[in-house]
Design an enzyme around this catalytic site. Structure first.
Site, PDB file in Angstrom:
ATOM      1  N   GLU A 121     -36.575   6.750  -3.346  1.00  0.00           N
ATOM      2  CA  GLU A 121     -36.426   8.219  -3.446  1.00  0.00           C
ATOM      3  C   GLU A 121     -36.170   8.856  -2.081  1.00  0.00           C
ATOM      4  OE1 GLU A 121     -39.328  10.326  -5.755  1.00  0.00           O
ATOM      5  OE2 GLU A 121     -38.840   9.218  -7.567  1.00  0.00           O
TER       6      GLU A 121
HETATM    7  C1  LIG Z   1     -37.714  -1.333  -5.247  1.00  0.00           C
HETATM    8  C2  LIG Z   1     -36.631  -0.327  -5.265  1.00  0.00           C
HETATM    9  C3  LIG Z   1     -36.409   0.422  -6.410  1.00  0.00           C
HETATM   10  C4  LIG Z   1     -35.363   1.325  -6.455  1.00  0.00           C
HETATM   11  N1  LIG Z   1     -35.072   1.980  -7.628  1.00  0.00           N
HETATM   12  C5  LIG Z   1     -33.929   2.710  -7.714  1.00  0.00           C
HETATM   13  C6  LIG Z   1     -33.491   3.239  -8.955  1.00  0.00           C
HETATM   14  O1  LIG Z   1     -34.152   3.088  -9.985  1.00  0.00           O
HETATM   15  N2  LIG Z   1     -32.322   3.918  -9.003  1.00  0.00           N
HETATM   16  C7  LIG Z   1     -31.569   4.117  -7.887  1.00  0.00           C
HETATM   17  O2  LIG Z   1     -30.521   4.712  -7.990  1.00  0.00           O
HETATM   18  N3  LIG Z   1     -31.966   3.641  -6.681  1.00  0.00           N
HETATM   19  C8  LIG Z   1     -33.104   2.940  -6.571  1.00  0.00           C
HETATM   20  N4  LIG Z   1     -33.508   2.437  -5.356  1.00  0.00           N
HETATM   21  C9  LIG Z   1     -32.708   2.714  -4.189  1.00  0.00           C
HETATM   22  C10 LIG Z   1     -33.418   3.506  -3.119  1.00  0.00           C
HETATM   23  O3  LIG Z   1     -33.527   4.844  -3.462  1.00  0.00           O
HETATM   24  C11 LIG Z   1     -32.595   3.251  -1.859  1.00  0.00           C
HETATM   25  O4  LIG Z   1     -32.947   1.961  -1.440  1.00  0.00           O
HETATM   26  C12 LIG Z   1     -32.837   4.180  -0.766  1.00  0.00           C
HETATM   27  O5  LIG Z   1     -32.365   5.450  -1.106  1.00  0.00           O
HETATM   28  C13 LIG Z   1     -32.231   3.737   0.557  1.00  0.00           C
HETATM   29  O6  LIG Z   1     -30.975   3.134   0.468  1.00  0.00           O
HETATM   30  P1  LIG Z   1     -30.712   1.729   1.206  1.00  0.00           P
HETATM   31  O7  LIG Z   1     -31.813   0.834   0.854  1.00  0.00           O
HETATM   32  O8  LIG Z   1     -29.346   1.309   0.897  1.00  0.00           O
HETATM   33  O9  LIG Z   1     -30.868   2.070   2.736  1.00  0.00           O
HETATM   34  P2  LIG Z   1     -29.731   2.525   3.762  1.00  0.00           P
HETATM   35  O10 LIG Z   1     -29.029   3.717   3.251  1.00  0.00           O
HETATM   36  O11 LIG Z   1     -28.910   1.347   4.153  1.00  0.00           O
HETATM   37  O12 LIG Z   1     -30.593   2.993   5.004  1.00  0.00           O
HETATM   38  C14 LIG Z   1     -31.065   2.088   5.996  1.00  0.00           C
HETATM   39  C15 LIG Z   1     -31.962   2.846   6.947  1.00  0.00           C
HETATM   40  O13 LIG Z   1     -31.207   3.856   7.612  1.00  0.00           O
HETATM   41  C16 LIG Z   1     -31.871   5.095   7.482  1.00  0.00           C
HETATM   42  N5  LIG Z   1     -30.845   6.154   7.437  1.00  0.00           N
HETATM   43  C17 LIG Z   1     -29.763   6.232   6.645  1.00  0.00           C
HETATM   44  N6  LIG Z   1     -29.070   7.348   6.917  1.00  0.00           N
HETATM   45  C18 LIG Z   1     -29.745   7.985   7.896  1.00  0.00           C
HETATM   46  C19 LIG Z   1     -29.560   9.203   8.614  1.00  0.00           C
HETATM   47  N7  LIG Z   1     -28.556  10.026   8.390  1.00  0.00           N
HETATM   48  N8  LIG Z   1     -30.461   9.530   9.546  1.00  0.00           N
HETATM   49  C20 LIG Z   1     -31.513   8.719   9.816  1.00  0.00           C
HETATM   50  N9  LIG Z   1     -31.740   7.579   9.177  1.00  0.00           N
HETATM   51  C21 LIG Z   1     -30.870   7.215   8.237  1.00  0.00           C
HETATM   52  C22 LIG Z   1     -32.690   5.001   6.230  1.00  0.00           C
HETATM   53  O14 LIG Z   1     -33.792   5.889   6.277  1.00  0.00           O
HETATM   54  C23 LIG Z   1     -33.112   3.553   6.256  1.00  0.00           C
HETATM   55  O15 LIG Z   1     -34.271   3.439   7.030  1.00  0.00           O
HETATM   56  C24 LIG Z   1     -34.568   1.531  -5.307  1.00  0.00           C
HETATM   57  C25 LIG Z   1     -34.824   0.802  -4.138  1.00  0.00           C
HETATM   58  C26 LIG Z   1     -35.831  -0.118  -4.113  1.00  0.00           C
HETATM   59  C27 LIG Z   1     -36.058  -0.890  -2.870  1.00  0.00           C
END
Ligand SMILES: Cc1cc2nc3c(=O)[nH]c(=O)nc-3n(C[C@H](O)[C@H](O)[C@H](O)COP(=O)(O)OP(=O)(O)OC[C@H]3O[C@@H](n4cnc5c(N)ncnc54)[C@H](O)[C@@H]3O)c2cc1C
Length: 804
Positions: free
Chosen positions: A499
């Site tokens: 989230e």
């Molecule tokens: C167990 C689990 C359940 C989930 N369930 C769902 C679901 O049901 N439906 C769904 O749609 N998604 C789901 N997600 C997705 C989840 O919401 C995303 O993992 C999350 O939003 C982050 O995306 P990412 O992991 O690709 O990280 P990335 O976008 O690759 O980010 C990597 C890092 O960079 C940071 N970052 C990125 N952009 C910026 C910025 N502009 N400034 C500063 N920092 C930044 C982030 O904070 C993070 O620390 C789930 C994820 C997990 C792990």
């Protein structure tokens, strides 16, 4: 002359302090002029010239029509160049939700009565009955170790969840759901999470952002009537696919598409979407029957109109449609809730799959942002509160039961420190959860407070779990049915990530949205520039200048007077804390304005600055929540210690955040001057003292009622069960044995018994007649219970290979 100047300064400060902007400047100028004239220092010509200039300035700034033409028009032009350019998705995200207590903190002069008079909704009798009935029963049935080994909830638990409507907590009764309040929903999740994170996540997801919630707010009546009763009963298991490999934090960058096209289906021409997507990390996906999907609608053949890119939309897709590939599982840190990828290849679905029908085309991003504005307050904060309360309960008991060096480890100062942190954080986190859920139940969608609750409570959970691991040490590391702590440890990064990952939420969302939405004037300035509305801009600009002058005066005077001039609610023994927060509120608004003014649009990319501004705002919210909790609950000694620990921690962290900004603000003269305004006497706030920390730790070790109050939302298993159940029983026995142990120690001190290790003293005491047979039995029972709870699991090599 000097007297006039001083008098003018006092009048100006006093009036600015209470917010009388223009009036303040005019009154001060008048007093100064009169004083100057009366002293006879000025020549009549000089006096008249200065008077004319001041009157001219008063006329320009005091008469809006004149001011608009001479000042505001130029200012509008200049500001339009430095304001950050917002994309459509950014604008929608910023505009989502409402502002609430966060706006008061942003004003520089929070109205404490607004907070203290607010009455958060309590559980209704029906909600309470659900907590006492199905939720208790569910918790009794959950065996987290078994769930871990099965890598799924048992079939009977899935059935129990469905038949008792756990998946329809937010669905109104008219559609077959429970229609629960936010606080009831949150407390259900908290309780389940204290038993099993996998079960809590399974319950959380259908009740948070996904098909159910989207349909409730944006579905057509037909869609609601068809799907909501099925979702409430668990006939449909939903999931929601937003995240993809290309679109994580930047979810709007989704490459999932739905191309508008016509197909012949069963001999009839049907207008629909050809969908292609790759989603990952989707919770419940492997078992889901109804996929909520976010994607971009494209209309290259212009079947719907002139536009080709119709924007992000949300649709409901049945898993049975041809081309849907679903069922694979990810392994999220070994926590065995259902989570996996979903792929769609040329899936054809008719247009009525779009949530909201044709009116919902292109509205998906707005829908998601609006739902998240509220939803972030519930699921993950509830999970975090569950973990924190659980850690308090486990560590409070363990630190009494576990002895080393013949002493319960809780008596060591080294253990007191993390114990106090665990208890204090639990108090503050629970308070924040109650406040934000209360706001939701009052009809608000407090986007900034929700984001704060999500990020800072999941971070709080991480702090608490790390401390708890250190206290339980080896017993926390060896996995097995006895060790529920290790399973919380595994789940922590999930809360941090989902989230909206916390780094992004802290560094971009909270302050970005806060600065625009919570600030009394910035949004009006931006909107008026976009609308080219000079009158609105003029009002906003001069309101802003007055606010700045007021907060400059307040920040300065409050800093010099140790916050003593700040507002405080009457008859509160925590009044000084309210005053310190009032001081920091003024300093925060001032610093925020200076950061915006000196960095302009580039502040958006200065995330180390905006992250610290987010910290300051967040800790002001958390401190307010703790004060509100203390005000609303009975004022016990333990609560007083806890609220003091919480607020002092927050004040210190606010100070550190503001100092961090001042040390790193690129415009050094502004930073130097602001340091003098905000911290003229230096950094005077300290973290809670050792003495206070010791009191907080003692309270959860020795005050049974305080420990129970602090952990009232969790499930406490029966005494016969390994883990917390056995620990609670051992604690009771250990507490009953304390007077007998004291008797033995006193006998050693009096020379009636030889000094010996504890386990030998029992027998020696009985033999020497220092203790009775009855007391000896108490000691033996306590020892047996202690040995039981300090034991860890061990497995045969064969079983070990099969473990997860
Ligand atoms: C167990 C689990 C359940 C989930 N369930 C769902 C679901 O049901 N439906 C769904 O749609 N998604 C789901 N997600 C997705 C989840 O919401 C995303 O993992 C999350 O939003 C982050 O995306 P990412 O992991 O690709 O990280 P990335 O976008 O690759 O980010 C990597 C890092 O960079 C940071 N970052 C990125 N952009 C910026 C910025 N502009 N400034 C500063 N920092 C930044 C982030 O904070 C993070 O620390 C789930 C994820 C997990 C792990």
């Amino acid at each position: 002359m000097l007297i006039a100047f001083v008098l003018a300064l006092i009048v100006l400060s006093a009036l600015l302090f209470v917010g009388q902007g223009f009036f303040a400047w005019t009154a001060a100028a008048a007093i100064w002029l009169i004083g100057w004239r009366l002293t006879g220092i000025a020549s009549p010509l000089l006096f008249e010239s200065v008077t004319v200039v001041l009157i001219a300035l008063a006329a320009i700034f005091g008469l809006p029509p004149l001011r608009r033409v001479i000042v505001s028009r130029l200012a509008m032009k200049a500001m339009s160049k430095v304001l950050p350019r917002l994309g459509e998705t950014e604008r929608i995200a910023l505009e989502a939700g409402t502002v609430w207590w966060d706006a008061e903190l942003f004003s520089g002069r929070p109205d404490w009565h607004k907070l203290l008079d607010f009455q958060p909704q309590k559980l209704t009798p029906e909600e309470q009955a659900f907590m006492d009935g199905p939720v208790e029963e569910l918790c009794r049935r959950l065996d987290d170790w078994q769930i871990n080994q099965l890598r799924d909830l048992p079939t009977s638990v899935w059935a129990f969840l469905k038949t008792n409507g756990f998946f329809g907590m937010i669905i109104p009764k008219e559609y077959g759901g429970h229609g629960f309040s936010a606080i009831a929903h949150s407390r259900v999740v908290t309780k389940i999470s204290s038993r099993s994170v996998a079960a809590a996540v399974t319950v959380m997801v259908p009740n948070s952002l996904g098909p159910g919630e989207l349909l409730l707010h944006y579905g057509t009546e037909e869609q609601k009537k068809f799907y909501l009763p099925r979702l409430a009963k668990g006939d449909e298991i939903p999931c929601f696919g937003l995240t993809g490999p290309e679109a994580g934090s930047d979810a709007a960058a989704t490459q999932s598409t739905g191309i508008v096209e016509k197909r012949i289906v069963d001999g009839k021409e049907v207008l629909g979407l050809r969908l292609n997507w790759k989603k990952r990390y989707i919770t419940l996906a492997p078992v889901s029957t109804l996929v909520g999907l976010a994607f971009r609608i494209k209309d290259p053949d212009h079947l719907l109109g002139d536009k080709e890119d119709l924007g992000i939309s949300c649709a409901l897709i049945s898993r049975d449609l041809e081309g849907v590939e679903i069922g694979m599982r990810h392994d999220p840190m070994g926590v065995p809730f259902m989570n996996g990828p979903i792929v769609g290849k040329d899936v054809f679905a008719p247009m009525d799959c779009i949530i909201g029908g044709t009116a919902g085309i292109g509205q998906g991003w707005r829908m998601l942002m609006e739902c998240l504005a509220a939803g972030r307050s519930i699921s993950l904060p509830a999970l975090s509160v569950g973990a924190a309360q659980m850690m308090t309960r486990i560590c409070g008991a363990y630190a009494t039961v576990r002895e080393q060096f013949d002493t319960p480890i809780g008596r060591f100062e080294g253990i007191e420190e993390p114990l106090a942190r665990i208890a204090g954080m639990t108090y503050m986190m629970t308070a924040m959860r109650t406040l934000t859920c209360g706001a939701l139940d009052a009809g608000e969608k407090p986007a900034v407070m929700s984001a704060i609750a999500k990020a800072y409570l999941t971070d709080g959970m991480r702090e608490v779990v790390i401390d708890a691991m250190d206290i339980r040490a080896g017993a926390a590391i060896q996995k097995g049915p006895r060790n529920s702590l290790a399973r919380a440890w595994d789940a922590v990064p999930i809360g941090i990530t989902v989230e909206g990952a916390n780094i992004l939420t802290r560094s971009m969302i909270i302050y970005g949205q806060g600065a625009i939405r919570c600030h009394p004037f910035v949004q009006h300035e931006i909107a008026s520039i976009a609308e080219k509305n000079l009158t609105r801009f003029d009002r906003a600009l001069f309101g802003h200048i007055n606010l700045l002058a007021r907060n400059l005066t307040r920040a300065k005077l409050l800093a010099w007077t140790g916050s003593r001039l700040a507002d405080k609610p009457r008859a509160e023994d925590t009044a000084r804390y309210y005053q310190h927060l009032g001081r920091f509120s003024a300093a925060f608004e001032l610093l925020s304005d200076v950061a915006m003014g000196t960095l302009g649009g580039s502040l958006k990319f200065r995330e180390k600055i905006s992250g610290r501004l987010a910290d300051a705002l967040a800790y002001m919210c958390l401190a307010s929540a703790a004060l509100k909790r203390y005000h609303d609950e009975g004022k016990t000694t333990a609560n007083y210690n806890l609220v003091r620990w919480s607020v002092e921690t927050c004040l210190y962290r606010i100070q550190e955040a503001l100092l961090g900004i001042l040390e790193n603000l690129p415009m050094r003269p502004a930073a130097f001057w602001l340091s003098w305004v905000i911290f003229p006497l230096g950094a005077r706030f300290r973290p809670p003292s050792d003495k206070l920390g010791a009191r907080v730790a003692r309270d959860i070790l020795e005050d049974r009622e305080a420990r129970i109050n602090l952990t009232e939302d969790i499930f406490v298993p029966p005494a016969g069960e390994v883990g917390l159940g056995a620990l609670e029983a051992a604690l009771d026995k250990a507490v009953r044995a304390i007077p007998v142990e004291t008797k033995l120690r006193d006998a050693v001190r009096a020379g009636k018994l030889e000094r010996a290790p504890g386990y030998m003293l029992d027998d020696m005491g009985l033999k020497a007649g220092v203790i009775t047979a009855e007391e000896y039995k108490l000691l033996q029972e306590a020892d047996a219970a202690r040995n039981e709870v300090i034991a860890v699991d061990a497995f045969t090599p064969e079983t070990f290979k099969t473990l997860h």
